[in-house]
Write an enzyme that holds these catalytic residues in place. Sequence first.
Site, PDB file in Angstrom:
ATOM      1  N   CYS A 159       3.010  -8.425   2.778  1.00  0.00           N
ATOM      2  CA  CYS A 159       2.583  -7.057   3.031  1.00  0.00           C
ATOM      3  C   CYS A 159       3.381  -6.185   2.064  1.00  0.00           C
ATOM      4  O   CYS A 159       4.558  -6.452   1.813  1.00  0.00           O
ATOM      5  CB  CYS A 159       2.918  -6.685   4.462  1.00  0.00           C
ATOM      6  SG  CYS A 159       2.386  -5.028   4.897  1.00  0.00           S
ATOM      7  N   ASN A 205      -0.827  -0.392  10.829  1.00  0.00           N
ATOM      8  CA  ASN A 205      -0.204   0.652  10.000  1.00  0.00           C
ATOM      9  C   ASN A 205      -0.640   0.598   8.541  1.00  0.00           C
ATOM     10  O   ASN A 205       0.002   1.181   7.685  1.00  0.00           O
ATOM     11  CB  ASN A 205       1.331   0.569  10.115  1.00  0.00           C
ATOM     12  CG  ASN A 205       1.860  -0.774   9.645  1.00  0.00           C
ATOM     13  OD1 ASN A 205       1.089  -1.644   9.262  1.00  0.00           O
ATOM     14  ND2 ASN A 205       3.166  -0.941   9.673  1.00  0.00           N
ATOM     15  N   GLU A 235      -4.011   5.865   0.587  1.00  0.00           N
ATOM     16  CA  GLU A 235      -3.732   7.298   0.621  1.00  0.00           C
ATOM     17  C   GLU A 235      -3.747   7.914  -0.758  1.00  0.00           C
ATOM     18  O   GLU A 235      -3.241   7.317  -1.709  1.00  0.00           O
ATOM     19  CB  GLU A 235      -2.318   7.525   1.209  1.00  0.00           C
ATOM     20  CG  GLU A 235      -2.314   8.171   2.566  1.00  0.00           C
ATOM     21  CD  GLU A 235      -0.915   8.392   3.125  1.00  0.00           C
ATOM     22  OE1 GLU A 235      -0.809   8.439   4.348  1.00  0.00           O
ATOM     23  OE2 GLU A 235       0.057   8.529   2.362  1.00  0.00           O
ATOM     24  N   SER A 238       5.834   9.943   2.108  1.00  0.00           N
ATOM     25  CA  SER A 238       6.285   8.670   1.572  1.00  0.00           C
ATOM     26  C   SER A 238       7.305   8.988   0.495  1.00  0.00           C
ATOM     27  O   SER A 238       7.407  10.136   0.061  1.00  0.00           O
ATOM     28  CB  SER A 238       5.110   7.896   0.969  1.00  0.00           C
ATOM     29  OG  SER A 238       4.165   7.590   1.973  1.00  0.00           O
ATOM     30  N   HIS A 294      12.009  -0.178   3.964  1.00  0.00           N
ATOM     31  CA  HIS A 294      10.581  -0.282   3.606  1.00  0.00           C
ATOM     32  C   HIS A 294       9.714   0.804   4.237  1.00  0.00           C
ATOM     33  O   HIS A 294       8.580   0.995   3.848  1.00  0.00           O
ATOM     34  CB  HIS A 294      10.031  -1.664   3.948  1.00  0.00           C
ATOM     35  CG  HIS A 294       9.523  -1.806   5.368  1.00  0.00           C
ATOM     36  ND1 HIS A 294      10.297  -1.513   6.468  1.00  0.00           N
ATOM     37  CD2 HIS A 294       8.338  -2.211   5.844  1.00  0.00           C
ATOM     38  CE1 HIS A 294       9.600  -1.750   7.561  1.00  0.00           C
ATOM     39  NE2 HIS A 294       8.413  -2.160   7.224  1.00  0.00           N
ATOM     40  N   ALA A 353       9.404   3.941   7.749  1.00  0.00           N
ATOM     41  CA  ALA A 353      10.053   4.772   8.758  1.00  0.00           C
ATOM     42  C   ALA A 353      10.432   3.963  10.000  1.00  0.00           C
ATOM     43  O   ALA A 353      11.505   4.126  10.554  1.00  0.00           O
ATOM     44  CB  ALA A 353       9.129   5.913   9.147  1.00  0.00           C
TER      45      ALA A 353
END
Lengths: 476, 152
Positions: A98, A202, A206, A380, A399, A401
């Site tokens: 991921c 998650n 974006e 971010s 990595h 929050a």
Amino acid sequence: MDIARFKRRSEYEWEIEARGAMRVPGVIYATEPLLRDMDDKVWEQVVNVAALPGIVKASYAMPDAHWGYGFPIGGVAAFDPDAGGIVSAGGVGFDISCGVRSLHTGLSAQALLAAQKRLADRLYQRIPAGLGSTGAIRLGPKEMDDMLSGGARWAVKRGYGEAADLERVEEGGQMAHAKPGNVSERAKQRQRDEMGTLGSGNHYLEAQKVARVFDAAIAQAFGLREGDVLLTIHCGSRGLGHQIGTEFLKRMAIAAAQHGIALPDRELACAPINSPVGEEYLGAMRAAINCALANRQILTHLAREVFAEVLPAARLELFYDVSHNTCKLEEHLVDGQRRRLYVHRKGATRAFGPGHPDVPAPLRAAGQPVLIGGSMGTASYILAGAETGEARSFGSACHGAGRAMSRHQALRQWQGRQVVDELAARGILIRSPSSRGVAEEAPGAYKDVSAVVDAADAAGLARKVARLEPLVCIKG
Amino acid sequence: MRRLESLAMLESAPAARWEHFEHMADIGVRGIGATREQAFEQAALAMTAVITDPGSVAARDAVAIECEAPDEELLLADWLNALVYEMATRRMLFGRFEVRIEGHRLRACAWGEPTDIGRHRPAVEVKGATYTALRVAQETGGQWMAQCVVDV
């Protein structure tokens, strides 16, 4: 948690002294408030990992650490194969490789805002997101194996993206020593229709604007200016990775017992690196890394098609692609000696410092880009690997929050529609197939990513370079 | 880990029920029943409820499932993971389960239907059942409990 359980090494470094079964100390990097907020389970898991055979130097946790599976999420641990070192499927995570990929768009926020709604709608139509979505390609057995060996390189050959993309991906877009033959038929079956899909939870795609630059020199080297728009993709190896994780968790639980490795928690299931199960897992895991790299490469291509249609002035150039659930063989300096170690990063980002040969040449002098995903309504961050990171954490940083509350708590507090409307009022357009999913992922359900990033910077894990704020978010 | 709330009761067997329990990043599923088999069935319902309202899933198509594991806790994880696999590859959701356990072997039937995004409005995809908070036990009072955290 109770900070009296730690020996404070510095303002940002908290040690759990080695005792009992621990072979090395535990070290958590955090500010005092972040540490106080962490679950007691993080302490327990850091201690458990410190007891695994062949661990080198320390069992580390990053400032965003939280309760994971066996290993804490935000955990880093390196093992020496020649000292009985182990590899653990739980130490990598279910969503193998991921990671986060960011692209420059060549657009200003102003230019994007002129077509913001249309871009959101078209991206949402084009990017398969959420449960039950399928990709445009269906892989037969031969192509499945080619993909698992070739990674993003395979995807580019298939026409998804450009050759220039590859040098901006870890491992040049292709993880070596992948063994598609070690991947079960069930894992391949799960992946057959899932290439080029975002997934759920998650994961997101974006469009973000660079809201603030903190380090002008590195930002310039990275090609980031305030007001620029980036496109960022967060996802992993989809069904294939999960299936590999699930299967090897069980096999390693059995293997650990056979090798006489005591597991305080079954989720720590592991096998010696130099053992049949350990070697088999590494070959399968590397194939899953290639699957994740290919997946993000295909999603990049789909996003480029949408931008070409909606905002033809855009030019999407890959900035960097970095994974945060991996185990990789790396060379590290330990007490003055260079050693080849298997570094597990579970919810932790590789963060090699300036001059490291594995960082793409154009970025090398500045340090490796570290891409930190926030929640969909906050921010971010882009960081750069720091020189001090090697000694602190084998070149690793945080990595993301991390959740501040569970999905159930979030559902009691928010409704999907309300979250979408509130964010729209703030100029952030969310598109998601799942209203409940949006509520579960509400920005308020996450910790403050800024505090995590500041701690990583202050602790010398990585340097803070820029803050990104979302404009459009496609949520799986 | 504290018990959160009981979310549903099964009409046919009042003793059998499922619930979710808290886990920070993910979610815990727990099945409770008069027998180990019932607890396994209820745990499967709890997993469906992570994704959608189990009541919205029609018991239209049957899928046979078999698994085997060295002990009953690994068997629970295997059972739920077999369902994750069937949901993913068949693109189905399941709302009714029948489990039989002999020794270390489980044979089951799951009834469900193809996922309908509009009607089921799936919240999230379950990636796998984990060994976190994995427990199968007969509690004082004789009831069986089967639970673990699922990764979403």
